[in-house]
Design a protein around this motif. Structure first.
Motif, mmCIF file in Angstrom:
data_model
loop_
_atom_site.group_PDB
_atom_site.id
_atom_site.type_symbol
_atom_site.label_atom_id
_atom_site.label_comp_id
_atom_site.label_asym_id
_atom_site.label_seq_id
_atom_site.Cartn_x
_atom_site.Cartn_y
_atom_site.Cartn_z
ATOM 1 N N SER A 80 0.822 -1.212 0.000
ATOM 2 C CA SER A 80 0.000 0.000 0.000
ATOM 3 C C SER A 80 0.854 1.260 0.000
ATOM 4 C CB SER A 80 -0.910 0.030 1.229
ATOM 5 O OG SER A 80 -1.897 -0.952 1.120
ATOM 6 N N LEU A 81 0.441 2.225 -0.794
ATOM 7 C CA LEU A 81 1.072 3.536 -0.854
ATOM 8 C C LEU A 81 0.020 4.579 -0.492
ATOM 9 C CD1 LEU A 81 2.851 3.215 -4.320
ATOM 10 C CD2 LEU A 81 3.834 2.757 -2.062
ATOM 11 N N THR A 82 0.405 5.553 0.303
ATOM 12 C CA THR A 82 -0.486 6.654 0.637
ATOM 13 C C THR A 82 0.138 7.930 0.099
ATOM 14 O OG1 THR A 82 -1.251 5.516 2.627
ATOM 15 C CG2 THR A 82 -1.635 7.896 2.518
ATOM 16 N N TYR A 83 -0.656 8.684 -0.663
ATOM 17 C CA TYR A 83 -0.130 9.882 -1.303
ATOM 18 C C TYR A 83 -1.275 10.833 -1.634
ATOM 19 C CZ TYR A 83 -1.628 7.376 -5.471
ATOM 20 O OH TYR A 83 -2.382 6.691 -6.390
ATOM 21 N N GLU A 84 -0.913 12.049 -1.962
ATOM 22 C CA GLU A 84 -1.884 13.062 -2.364
ATOM 23 C C GLU A 84 -2.162 12.873 -3.854
ATOM 24 O OE1 GLU A 84 -4.427 16.090 -1.209
ATOM 25 O OE2 GLU A 84 -3.044 14.938 0.035
ATOM 26 N N ASP A 85 -3.425 12.663 -4.196
ATOM 27 C CA ASP A 85 -3.820 12.484 -5.590
ATOM 28 C C ASP A 85 -4.438 13.787 -6.076
ATOM 29 O OD1 ASP A 85 -4.901 11.813 -8.049
ATOM 30 O OD2 ASP A 85 -5.715 9.905 -7.359
ATOM 31 N N TYR A 86 -3.808 14.393 -7.062
ATOM 32 C CA TYR A 86 -4.292 15.663 -7.608
ATOM 33 C C TYR A 86 -5.178 15.456 -8.826
ATOM 34 C CZ TYR A 86 -0.801 17.495 -4.467
ATOM 35 O OH TYR A 86 -0.067 17.782 -3.342
ATOM 36 N N GLY A 87 -5.459 14.195 -9.170
ATOM 37 C CA GLY A 87 -6.381 13.909 -10.254
ATOM 38 C C GLY A 87 -5.737 13.630 -11.591
ATOM 39 N N GLY A 88 -4.443 13.737 -11.719
ATOM 40 C CA GLY A 88 -3.774 13.478 -12.992
ATOM 41 C C GLY A 88 -3.885 12.025 -13.385
ATOM 42 N N GLY A 89 -4.346 11.780 -14.618
ATOM 43 C CA GLY A 89 -4.408 10.427 -15.140
ATOM 44 C C GLY A 89 -5.588 9.610 -14.647
ATOM 45 N N GLN A 90 -6.456 10.193 -13.862
ATOM 46 C CA GLN A 90 -7.608 9.465 -13.334
ATOM 47 C C GLN A 90 -8.837 9.770 -14.178
ATOM 48 O OE1 GLN A 90 -7.143 7.263 -10.879
ATOM 49 N NE2 GLN A 90 -5.005 7.830 -10.979
ATOM 50 N N GLU A 144 -13.026 10.667 -14.681
ATOM 51 C CA GLU A 144 -13.831 11.764 -14.142
ATOM 52 C C GLU A 144 -14.527 11.410 -12.832
ATOM 53 O OE1 GLU A 144 -16.181 9.336 -17.010
ATOM 54 O OE2 GLU A 144 -14.331 10.442 -17.224
ATOM 55 N N ASN A 145 -14.605 10.138 -12.486
ATOM 56 C CA ASN A 145 -15.255 9.714 -11.243
ATOM 57 C C ASN A 145 -14.294 9.675 -10.055
ATOM 58 O OD1 ASN A 145 -17.686 9.295 -12.627
ATOM 59 N ND2 ASN A 145 -17.000 7.281 -13.287
ATOM 60 N N SER A 146 -13.026 9.901 -10.280
ATOM 61 C CA SER A 146 -12.067 9.806 -9.186
ATOM 62 C C SER A 146 -12.153 11.035 -8.296
ATOM 63 C CB SER A 146 -10.640 9.650 -9.724
ATOM 64 O OG SER A 146 -10.210 10.850 -10.304
ATOM 65 N N THR A 147 -11.732 10.842 -7.064
ATOM 66 C CA THR A 147 -11.719 11.950 -6.126
ATOM 67 C C THR A 147 -10.278 12.362 -5.875
ATOM 68 O OG1 THR A 147 -11.689 10.403 -4.268
ATOM 69 C CG2 THR A 147 -13.834 11.203 -4.994
ATOM 70 N N GLN A 148 -10.117 13.644 -5.619
ATOM 71 C CA GLN A 148 -8.792 14.150 -5.301
ATOM 72 C C GLN A 148 -8.620 14.130 -3.796
ATOM 73 O OE1 GLN A 148 -8.337 17.954 -7.125
ATOM 74 N NE2 GLN A 148 -8.480 17.149 -9.190
ATOM 75 N N GLY A 149 -7.376 14.133 -3.357
ATOM 76 C CA GLY A 149 -7.083 14.136 -1.933
ATOM 77 C C GLY A 149 -6.138 13.007 -1.595
ATOM 78 N N THR A 150 -5.997 12.747 -0.313
ATOM 79 C CA THR A 150 -5.107 11.689 0.135
ATOM 80 C C THR A 150 -5.756 10.337 -0.141
ATOM 81 O OG1 THR A 150 -4.242 13.129 1.863
ATOM 82 C CG2 THR A 150 -3.840 10.773 2.113
ATOM 83 N N VAL A 151 -5.022 9.463 -0.811
ATOM 84 C CA VAL A 151 -5.531 8.138 -1.169
ATOM 85 C C VAL A 151 -4.529 7.075 -0.746
ATOM 86 C CG1 VAL A 151 -6.877 8.978 -3.133
ATOM 87 C CG2 VAL A 151 -4.537 8.224 -3.488
ATOM 88 N N THR A 152 -5.028 5.872 -0.599
ATOM 89 C CA THR A 152 -4.171 4.715 -0.349
ATOM 90 C C THR A 152 -4.510 3.693 -1.421
ATOM 91 O OG1 THR A 152 -4.106 5.146 2.023
ATOM 92 C CG2 THR A 152 -3.533 2.923 1.311
ATOM 93 N N ARG A 153 -3.502 3.315 -2.170
ATOM 94 C CA ARG A 153 -3.670 2.335 -3.247
ATOM 95 C C ARG A 153 -2.475 1.397 -3.248
ATOM 96 N NH1 ARG A 153 -5.101 7.144 -6.781
ATOM 97 N NH2 ARG A 153 -7.363 7.162 -6.792
ATOM 98 N N SER A 154 -2.679 0.223 -3.797
ATOM 99 C CA SER A 154 -1.573 -0.732 -3.918
ATOM 100 C C SER A 154 -0.682 -0.320 -5.090
ATOM 101 C CB SER A 154 -2.103 -2.148 -4.156
ATOM 102 O OG SER A 154 -2.701 -2.238 -5.437
ATOM 103 N N ILE A 155 0.566 -0.756 -5.035
ATOM 104 C CA ILE A 155 1.479 -0.511 -6.151
ATOM 105 C C ILE A 155 0.870 -1.080 -7.430
ATOM 106 C CG2 ILE A 155 3.709 -1.184 -7.145
ATOM 107 C CD1 ILE A 155 4.920 -0.825 -4.333
ATOM 108 N N ALA A 156 0.248 -2.263 -7.341
ATOM 109 C CA ALA A 156 -0.367 -2.885 -8.520
ATOM 110 C C ALA A 156 -1.425 -1.970 -9.133
ATOM 111 C CB ALA A 156 -0.989 -4.226 -8.141
ATOM 112 N N LYS A 157 -2.240 -1.364 -8.306
ATOM 113 C CA LYS A 157 -3.296 -0.476 -8.820
ATOM 114 C C LYS A 157 -2.697 0.799 -9.421
ATOM 115 C CE LYS A 157 -7.772 1.218 -8.173
ATOM 116 N NZ LYS A 157 -8.591 0.837 -9.278
ATOM 117 N N VAL A 158 -1.713 1.376 -8.752
ATOM 118 C CA VAL A 158 -1.095 2.611 -9.233
ATOM 119 C C VAL A 158 -0.394 2.375 -10.569
ATOM 120 C CG1 VAL A 158 0.633 4.396 -8.751
ATOM 121 C CG2 VAL A 158 -0.849 3.574 -6.911
#
Length: 170
Positions: free
Chosen positions: A70-80, A82-96
């Motif tokens: 798991s990685l936790t980081y600030e997601d500013y919306g790049g590459g996501q 239109e349904n994605s949310t911005q802010g702090t997210v936790t995702r797996s390396i596989a998903k990222v």
């Protein structure tokens, strides 16, 4: 599996690229070099040392596709989408890594950097370092140029740095 996921996008990329190349009338040497590089990328004409880098980077991508760290980081919306949310997210390396530049676009970046031999390349948004690796490997083969890449997420930056080390890139 990843190759199949990218297949429609790759085919569209190739078709659009081939149509554009046929319509292109270069007006100067730079445009001619860009056209040559894109045509070479579309045709998959890689030299042996370029193919080595492509296989190494894609091998790393396959490893990351199985990594549930798991990685936790600030997601500013790049590459996501239109349904994605911005802010702090936790995702797996596989998903990222699923949002990283697809292989055919990585090859295009690599071949462009090889052909154009830039002195300096700046990338904003390193993520896990896939596109950076394609560019840096081209600069390494050119024995010319430098890459500066920025990533605001500390976890992402840490993984990208590890990936560069695994590939033997600076």
């Amino acid at each position: 599996m990843a190759a199949l996921r990218h297949l429609p996008h790759r085919l569209g990329f190739q078709l659009a690229g081939r149509i554009s190349i046929k319509r292109m009338t270069p007006h100067d040497e730079l445009e001619e070099r860009v056209g040559h590089a894109i045509a070479r990328a579309l045709q998959g004409r890689l030299e042996r040392d370029e193919r080595f880098w492509h296989e190494s980077i894609e091998g790393l991508r396959r490893k990351m596709a199985r990594d549930d760290t798991s990685l936790t980081y600030e997601d500013y919306g790049g590459g996501q989408d239109e349904n994605s949310t911005q802010g702090t997210v936790t995702r797996s390396i596989a998903k990222v890594q699923g949002s990283s530049v697809p292989p055919h676009q990585g090859v295009a970046l690599h071949v462009l950097a090889r052909e154009l031999r830039p002195d300096t390349v700046v990338e904003l948004g390193t993520c896990l370092g896939i596109s950076s690796a394609y560019i840096a490997s081209a600069l390494d083969l050119n024995d010319h140029g430098s890459l500066t890449t920025f990533e605001g997420g500390k976890d992402l930056s840490r993984v990208a740095s590890i990936n560069f080390s695994r590939l033997g890139l600076q």
